[in-house]
Motif scaffolding. Sequence first.
Motif, PDB file in Angstrom:
ATOM      1  N   LEU A 137       0.821  -1.222   0.000  1.00  0.00           N
ATOM      2  CA  LEU A 137       0.000   0.000   0.000  1.00  0.00           C
ATOM      3  C   LEU A 137       0.851   1.267   0.000  1.00  0.00           C
ATOM      4  O   LEU A 137       1.926   1.303   0.612  1.00  0.00           O
ATOM      5  N   PRO A 138       0.352   2.328  -0.621  1.00  0.00           N
ATOM      6  CA  PRO A 138       1.094   3.596  -0.639  1.00  0.00           C
ATOM      7  C   PRO A 138       0.804   4.447   0.593  1.00  0.00           C
ATOM      8  O   PRO A 138      -0.190   4.211   1.298  1.00  0.00           O
ATOM      9  N   THR A 140       0.157   7.590   0.239  1.00  0.00           N
ATOM     10  CA  THR A 140      -0.677   8.700  -0.233  1.00  0.00           C
ATOM     11  C   THR A 140      -2.175   8.425  -0.129  1.00  0.00           C
ATOM     12  O   THR A 140      -2.954   9.354   0.032  1.00  0.00           O
ATOM     13  N   ASN A 141      -2.587   7.167  -0.255  1.00  0.00           N
ATOM     14  CA  ASN A 141      -3.993   6.769  -0.034  1.00  0.00           C
ATOM     15  C   ASN A 141      -3.996   5.518   0.837  1.00  0.00           C
ATOM     16  O   ASN A 141      -4.420   4.460   0.392  1.00  0.00           O
ATOM     17  N   SER A 163       1.029  -5.045   3.159  1.00  0.00           N
ATOM     18  CA  SER A 163       2.268  -4.353   3.520  1.00  0.00           C
ATOM     19  C   SER A 163       1.905  -2.891   3.643  1.00  0.00           C
ATOM     20  O   SER A 163       1.774  -2.187   2.633  1.00  0.00           O
ATOM     21  N   PRO A 166       5.091   2.409   6.315  1.00  0.00           N
ATOM     22  CA  PRO A 166       5.482   2.773   7.682  1.00  0.00           C
ATOM     23  C   PRO A 166       4.961   4.154   8.101  1.00  0.00           C
ATOM     24  O   PRO A 166       4.663   4.380   9.273  1.00  0.00           O
ATOM     25  N   VAL A 204       8.875  -6.349   3.677  1.00  0.00           N
ATOM     26  CA  VAL A 204       8.178  -6.394   2.377  1.00  0.00           C
ATOM     27  C   VAL A 204       8.854  -7.450   1.496  1.00  0.00           C
ATOM     28  O   VAL A 204       8.192  -8.264   0.849  1.00  0.00           O
ATOM     29  N   GLY A 220       2.305   1.883  -5.640  1.00  0.00           N
ATOM     30  CA  GLY A 220       3.382   2.717  -5.097  1.00  0.00           C
ATOM     31  C   GLY A 220       4.244   3.311  -6.187  1.00  0.00           C
ATOM     32  O   GLY A 220       3.866   3.334  -7.359  1.00  0.00           O
ATOM     33  N   GLY A 221       5.416   3.757  -5.789  1.00  0.00           N
ATOM     34  CA  GLY A 221       6.323   4.425  -6.719  1.00  0.00           C
ATOM     35  C   GLY A 221       7.067   3.425  -7.606  1.00  0.00           C
ATOM     36  O   GLY A 221       6.909   2.200  -7.458  1.00  0.00           O
ATOM     37  N   ILE A 224       9.432   0.264  -5.962  1.00  0.00           N
ATOM     38  CA  ILE A 224       8.821  -0.954  -5.415  1.00  0.00           C
ATOM     39  C   ILE A 224       8.087  -1.737  -6.514  1.00  0.00           C
ATOM     40  O   ILE A 224       8.062  -2.965  -6.490  1.00  0.00           O
ATOM     41  N   GLY A 239       1.893   1.877 -10.734  1.00  0.00           N
ATOM     42  CA  GLY A 239       3.026   2.753 -10.479  1.00  0.00           C
ATOM     43  C   GLY A 239       2.728   4.234 -10.624  1.00  0.00           C
ATOM     44  O   GLY A 239       1.578   4.663 -10.703  1.00  0.00           O
ATOM     45  N   GLY A 241       2.657   8.203 -11.983  1.00  0.00           N
ATOM     46  CA  GLY A 241       2.162   8.853 -13.191  1.00  0.00           C
ATOM     47  C   GLY A 241       2.594  10.313 -13.205  1.00  0.00           C
ATOM     48  O   GLY A 241       3.237  10.798 -12.262  1.00  0.00           O
ATOM     49  N   GLU A 360       6.950  14.172 -11.193  1.00  0.00           N
ATOM     50  CA  GLU A 360       5.752  13.910 -10.375  1.00  0.00           C
ATOM     51  C   GLU A 360       6.041  14.452  -8.971  1.00  0.00           C
ATOM     52  O   GLU A 360       6.709  13.812  -8.157  1.00  0.00           O
ATOM     53  N   THR A 435      -6.079   1.405  -7.260  1.00  0.00           N
ATOM     54  CA  THR A 435      -4.922   0.699  -7.799  1.00  0.00           C
ATOM     55  C   THR A 435      -5.074   0.660  -9.316  1.00  0.00           C
ATOM     56  O   THR A 435      -5.819  -0.168  -9.856  1.00  0.00           O
ATOM     57  N   THR A 438      -0.553   0.211 -14.123  1.00  0.00           N
ATOM     58  CA  THR A 438      -0.011   0.922 -15.276  1.00  0.00           C
ATOM     59  C   THR A 438       0.965   0.077 -16.088  1.00  0.00           C
ATOM     60  O   THR A 438       0.616  -0.303 -17.209  1.00  0.00           O
TER      61      THR A 438
HETATM   62  P1  NAD Z   1       6.423   4.320  -2.189  1.00  0.00           P
HETATM   63  O1  NAD Z   1       6.928   3.644  -3.404  1.00  0.00           O
HETATM   64  O2  NAD Z   1       7.369   5.109  -1.371  1.00  0.00           O
HETATM   65  O3  NAD Z   1       5.817   3.221  -1.184  1.00  0.00           O
HETATM   66  C1  NAD Z   1       4.831   2.298  -1.603  1.00  0.00           C
HETATM   67  C2  NAD Z   1       4.946   1.028  -0.764  1.00  0.00           C
HETATM   68  O4  NAD Z   1       6.120   0.321  -1.110  1.00  0.00           O
HETATM   69  C3  NAD Z   1       5.013   1.276   0.730  1.00  0.00           C
HETATM   70  O5  NAD Z   1       4.222   0.323   1.411  1.00  0.00           O
HETATM   71  C4  NAD Z   1       6.484   1.127   1.042  1.00  0.00           C
HETATM   72  O6  NAD Z   1       6.703   0.711   2.369  1.00  0.00           O
HETATM   73  C5  NAD Z   1       6.926   0.082   0.041  1.00  0.00           C
HETATM   74  N1  NAD Z   1       8.304   0.261  -0.396  1.00  0.00           N
HETATM   75  C6  NAD Z   1       8.830   1.382  -0.958  1.00  0.00           C
HETATM   76  N2  NAD Z   1      10.123   1.174  -1.277  1.00  0.00           N
HETATM   77  C7  NAD Z   1      10.418  -0.099  -0.907  1.00  0.00           C
HETATM   78  C8  NAD Z   1      11.604  -0.921  -0.998  1.00  0.00           C
HETATM   79  N3  NAD Z   1      12.741  -0.456  -1.497  1.00  0.00           N
HETATM   80  N4  NAD Z   1      11.542  -2.182  -0.523  1.00  0.00           N
HETATM   81  C9  NAD Z   1      10.404  -2.673  -0.019  1.00  0.00           C
HETATM   82  N5  NAD Z   1       9.255  -1.947   0.096  1.00  0.00           N
HETATM   83  C10 NAD Z   1       9.259  -0.686  -0.351  1.00  0.00           C
HETATM   84  O7  NAD Z   1       5.187   5.166  -2.645  1.00  0.00           O
HETATM   85  P2  NAD Z   1       4.378   6.291  -1.840  1.00  0.00           P
HETATM   86  O8  NAD Z   1       5.225   7.500  -1.699  1.00  0.00           O
HETATM   87  O9  NAD Z   1       3.799   5.704  -0.619  1.00  0.00           O
HETATM   88  O10 NAD Z   1       3.211   6.553  -2.881  1.00  0.00           O
HETATM   89  C11 NAD Z   1       3.319   7.479  -3.908  1.00  0.00           C
HETATM   90  C12 NAD Z   1       3.707   6.849  -5.229  1.00  0.00           C
HETATM   91  O11 NAD Z   1       2.811   5.804  -5.551  1.00  0.00           O
HETATM   92  C13 NAD Z   1       3.585   7.842  -6.352  1.00  0.00           C
HETATM   93  O12 NAD Z   1       4.603   7.643  -7.280  1.00  0.00           O
HETATM   94  C14 NAD Z   1       2.217   7.550  -6.941  1.00  0.00           C
HETATM   95  O13 NAD Z   1       2.056   7.932  -8.288  1.00  0.00           O
HETATM   96  C15 NAD Z   1       2.172   6.056  -6.805  1.00  0.00           C
HETATM   97  N6  NAD Z   1       0.793   5.591  -6.732  1.00  0.00           N
HETATM   98  C16 NAD Z   1       0.293   4.920  -7.793  1.00  0.00           C
HETATM   99  C17 NAD Z   1      -1.014   4.488  -7.769  1.00  0.00           C
HETATM  100  C18 NAD Z   1      -1.615   3.761  -8.922  1.00  0.00           C
HETATM  101  O14 NAD Z   1      -2.742   3.295  -8.787  1.00  0.00           O
HETATM  102  N7  NAD Z   1      -0.971   3.633 -10.054  1.00  0.00           N
HETATM  103  C19 NAD Z   1      -1.821   4.744  -6.654  1.00  0.00           C
HETATM  104  C20 NAD Z   1      -1.258   5.431  -5.576  1.00  0.00           C
HETATM  105  C21 NAD Z   1       0.056   5.842  -5.619  1.00  0.00           C
END
Ligand code: NAD
Length: 465
Positions: A137-138, A140-141, A163, A166, A204, A220-221, A224, A239, A241, A360, A435, A438
């Motif tokens: 999970l991210p 941001t939401n 997951s 944090p 994770v 997430g970004g 990940i 991912g 956007g 972004e 979710t 992409t």
């Molecule tokens: P993030 O990538 O920092 O974290 C997302 C998740 O991945 C978290 O649970 C985090 O703990 C885990 N994570 C991150 N890096 C990791 C690693 N190296 N090893 C293991 N786990 C890891 O993302 P964020 O800042 O929480 O969210 C924002 C990003 O997510 C933006 O880029 C946004 O565009 C994207 N996003 C995409 C969608 C979609 O539906 N496409 C939806 C929401 C957010």
Amino acid sequence: MAEINELKQTIRDIINEMQNEEPSSIQTEGKKGIFEDVNDAIHAAKQAQQKYEQLKLADRKEVIAAIREGMQPDTQEYAEEIVAESGMGRVADKKAKLDLAIAKTPGVEDLHTEAETGDNGMTLYELSPYGVIGAILPSTNPVETLINNGIGMIAAGNAVFFSVHPGAKNVSIKAIRQLNGIINDVIGIDNLFVTITEPSNDKVNTMMEHDDVALLVVTGGPGIVKKALSSGKKTIGAGAGNPPALVDETAEVRRAAENIYLGAGFDNGILCTAEKAVVAVDEIADELIAGFKDEGAHFLTDPKDIQTLLDSTLVDGRPNKEYIGKDAKVILEAAGLSVQGDPKLVMMDVPVDHPFVMQEMLMPILPVTRAKDFSQARQYTLDVEQGLHHTATMHSNNIKRMNDVSSAIKTSIFVKNGSSFAGLGINGEGPTTFTIATPTGEGTTTARHFARRRRCVLTDGFSLK
Ligand code: NAD
């Protein structure tokens, strides 16, 4: 060197074996999905799923109805807690997203059966559970995605290891505990949703490598998503956007300004689907900017101020985490720029290659870039989206152009003459999702994507043609 590699491989194999060991005496009763250890959590989820898949579809429907009813009264409280813990977004917008996830996430009805019949009989395609899904999970939401993924995944008969990020750990754990309580009250099964008390990147990784996790769903970004895609497991990757908003000279310009302002400013710009840059055909750019100012945008005109904001918000080419999802006022004041009131967006007129356009930012910063004509605007729009297959919006009254851009840009969501959030089901038709897959191509995911498609053949019968 070969010996070292062999040794490394042996150590990896031992760790993997230990991680996948069946825990013998773990107390899973009454845990409400919250465990210290990843292995224990997945084991409990597996047990829960095995019981759950014996139940009827009517039970799944009852569980989902109870989740909607049970979570709804608490959305304001969750919205406040998410903002307080993550330090991102706006409470009213968080509440709107939670309400949306609860009301408009499809359940069991999303699992469509396909059938083919002919001289050789009948073939059915059914959508069956995977087992335990690992959902990342991210920040941001956080709870919005948890509820949205949760409903879709149990609709398809699965259990879920979440997951949680944090940065939103406490509120996410609270939601998982509450959801398990609701489910247990309806069907007497605990741990259909599980997580761990201290999430970390290492954990994770452990989850992603676990043999009992059949599917990864990563929201997430890019880091990940890439990591999950190289895990060797089936992965749905949602991912990053960089959604452009194209406005051409045929558009209803004031209406476009209003819709873009609403979409880009929603929850301080942290939705992955939110407009991140405006591409305006020069002929209407001044009128559009006037429209944004009328909506309440804080418009920076002095290049020095734009540079000051850039220096403060972009560090080493990456968005400064301190300001992700913060109010525009906070970001402006932190940069030493004066601001009046509480504008939803800070805006500026910059060239297409400016970092505010191409990066972004996940902040309430919305650049406008000018194109000399539609043809150039079309190209800029593709450049801004960068082939991420995410989201784009377009404001125009020329159907041929809208058709052309939507087909060229290949985004998972394309909104015409509306706010980006219409693509999530706010003032737009269709179910919701948090979710949007992409790189892997599922697009706006719902229960059917969290199911294994199986072919079931009956020879020489049940063709009534
Ligand atoms: P993030 O990538 O920092 O974290 C997302 C998740 O991945 C978290 O649970 C985090 O703990 C885990 N994570 C991150 N890096 C990791 C690693 N190296 N090893 C293991 N786990 C890891 O993302 P964020 O800042 O929480 O969210 C924002 C990003 O997510 C933006 O880029 C946004 O565009 C994207 N996003 C995409 C969608 C979609 O539906 N496409 C939806 C929401 C957010």
